[in-house]
Motif scaffolding. Structure first.
Motif, mmCIF file in Angstrom:
data_model
loop_
_atom_site.group_PDB
_atom_site.id
_atom_site.type_symbol
_atom_site.label_atom_id
_atom_site.label_comp_id
_atom_site.label_asym_id
_atom_site.label_seq_id
_atom_site.Cartn_x
_atom_site.Cartn_y
_atom_site.Cartn_z
ATOM 1 N N UNK A 1 25.683 -5.059 -3.629
ATOM 2 C CA UNK A 1 26.930 -4.313 -3.566
ATOM 3 C C UNK A 1 26.748 -2.917 -4.173
ATOM 4 N N UNK A 2 26.170 -2.846 -5.374
ATOM 5 C CA UNK A 2 25.979 -1.545 -6.025
ATOM 6 C C UNK A 2 24.990 -0.697 -5.240
ATOM 7 N N UNK A 3 23.965 -1.337 -4.666
ATOM 8 C CA UNK A 3 22.967 -0.612 -3.878
ATOM 9 C C UNK A 3 23.615 -0.037 -2.622
ATOM 10 N N UNK A 4 24.549 -0.792 -2.024
ATOM 11 C CA UNK A 4 25.252 -0.325 -0.826
ATOM 12 C C UNK A 4 26.108 0.898 -1.161
ATOM 13 N N UNK A 5 26.810 0.851 -2.297
ATOM 14 C CA UNK A 5 27.629 1.995 -2.712
ATOM 15 C C UNK A 5 26.759 3.188 -3.029
ATOM 16 N N UNK A 6 25.595 2.958 -3.620
ATOM 17 C CA UNK A 6 24.674 4.055 -3.912
ATOM 18 C C UNK A 6 24.206 4.699 -2.612
ATOM 19 N N UNK A 7 23.993 3.911 -1.583
ATOM 20 C CA UNK A 7 23.607 4.449 -0.281
ATOM 21 C C UNK A 7 24.719 5.286 0.334
ATOM 22 N N UNK A 8 25.962 4.821 0.185
ATOM 23 C CA UNK A 8 27.111 5.571 0.699
ATOM 24 C C UNK A 8 27.261 6.896 -0.034
ATOM 25 N N UNK A 9 27.118 6.870 -1.352
ATOM 26 C CA UNK A 9 27.208 8.097 -2.139
ATOM 27 C C UNK A 9 26.077 9.052 -1.771
ATOM 28 N N UNK A 10 24.880 8.528 -1.590
ATOM 29 C CA UNK A 10 23.743 9.368 -1.191
ATOM 30 C C UNK A 10 23.989 10.027 0.154
ATOM 31 N N UNK A 11 24.572 9.282 1.080
ATOM 32 C CA UNK A 11 24.901 9.849 2.387
ATOM 33 C C UNK A 11 25.916 10.983 2.247
ATOM 34 N N UNK A 12 26.950 10.743 1.463
ATOM 35 C CA UNK A 12 27.967 11.781 1.251
ATOM 36 C C UNK A 12 27.358 13.022 0.607
ATOM 37 N N UNK A 13 26.494 12.823 -0.369
ATOM 38 C CA UNK A 13 25.850 13.964 -1.030
ATOM 39 C C UNK A 13 24.905 14.704 -0.087
ATOM 40 N N UNK A 14 24.319 13.991 0.862
ATOM 41 C CA UNK A 14 23.454 14.637 1.853
ATOM 42 C C UNK A 14 24.250 15.472 2.848
#
Length: 182
Positions: A1-14
């Protein structure tokens, strides 16, 4: 779950640099459309505050990206206990919610003034922009308790003493933050 949110945040930051490019394009189009009507003073304030706002947004995004990337390189609990997480969050908060928001207010005031002087927009829209910008400028940002790592801050009856060892102060602060977040 936390890894999935980290991926979403990384996408937004990209994607954020593309939003920055669009914002710069907006500034350029506004200045181009003004042409000979351009007031040098307000255009300079408009351009400068827009660039500062964008730069501070990018700084906060870079810090957020660092927070997202760091636990994958370090042990997560070691990162939290080091105090770096707390420091980076406090810096991000300050840059975004104090300085960048003030620059956004200056940007809005200069844009509204350009609208009033050139009559490119209805006066009612310009005055609404003034009111909203004034709200941004006069809002005193209060940092939520727990976001700052202040060695002498007391929270919920718990006291962190300046004379304690720095490592103990960090552990105490992080314990306080964890109890507040639960």
């Amino acid at each position: 779950m936390a890894q999935e949110r980290a991926g979403t945040v990384s996408l937004a930051l990209s994607l954020l640099p593309f939003a920055g490019i669009a914002f710069l394009w907006f500034i350029g189009v506004v200045r181009d459309r003004l042409g000979h009507l351009e007031d040098q003073f307000f255009s300079t304030v408009f351009f400068g505050s827009g660039l500062l706002f964008l730069a501070m947004t990018f700084v906060s995004a870079a810090l957020a990206g660092g927070i997202v990337a760091t636990p994958t390189r370090w042990n997560h609990s070691r990162f939290i206990d080091s105090g770096m997480y707390t420091l980076i969050r406090a810096v991000m908060y300050r840059v975004t919610n104090v300085y960048a928001i003030k620059m956004a207010g200056v940007f809005m005031i200069s844009l509204a003034t350009i609208w009033v002087r050139t009559r490119l927009m209805p006066r009612s829209l310009a005055f609404l922009t003034y009111v909203l910008a004034l709200g941004l400028l006069l809002t005193i940002s209060s940092q939520p308790v727990g976001d700052a790592d202040l060695s002498c801050m007391g929270v919920r009856g718990q006291r962190i003493h300046p004379g304690d060892e720095p490592a103990e102060n960090i552990r105490q602060t992080n314990r306080i933050i964890r109890t507040m977040n639960n």
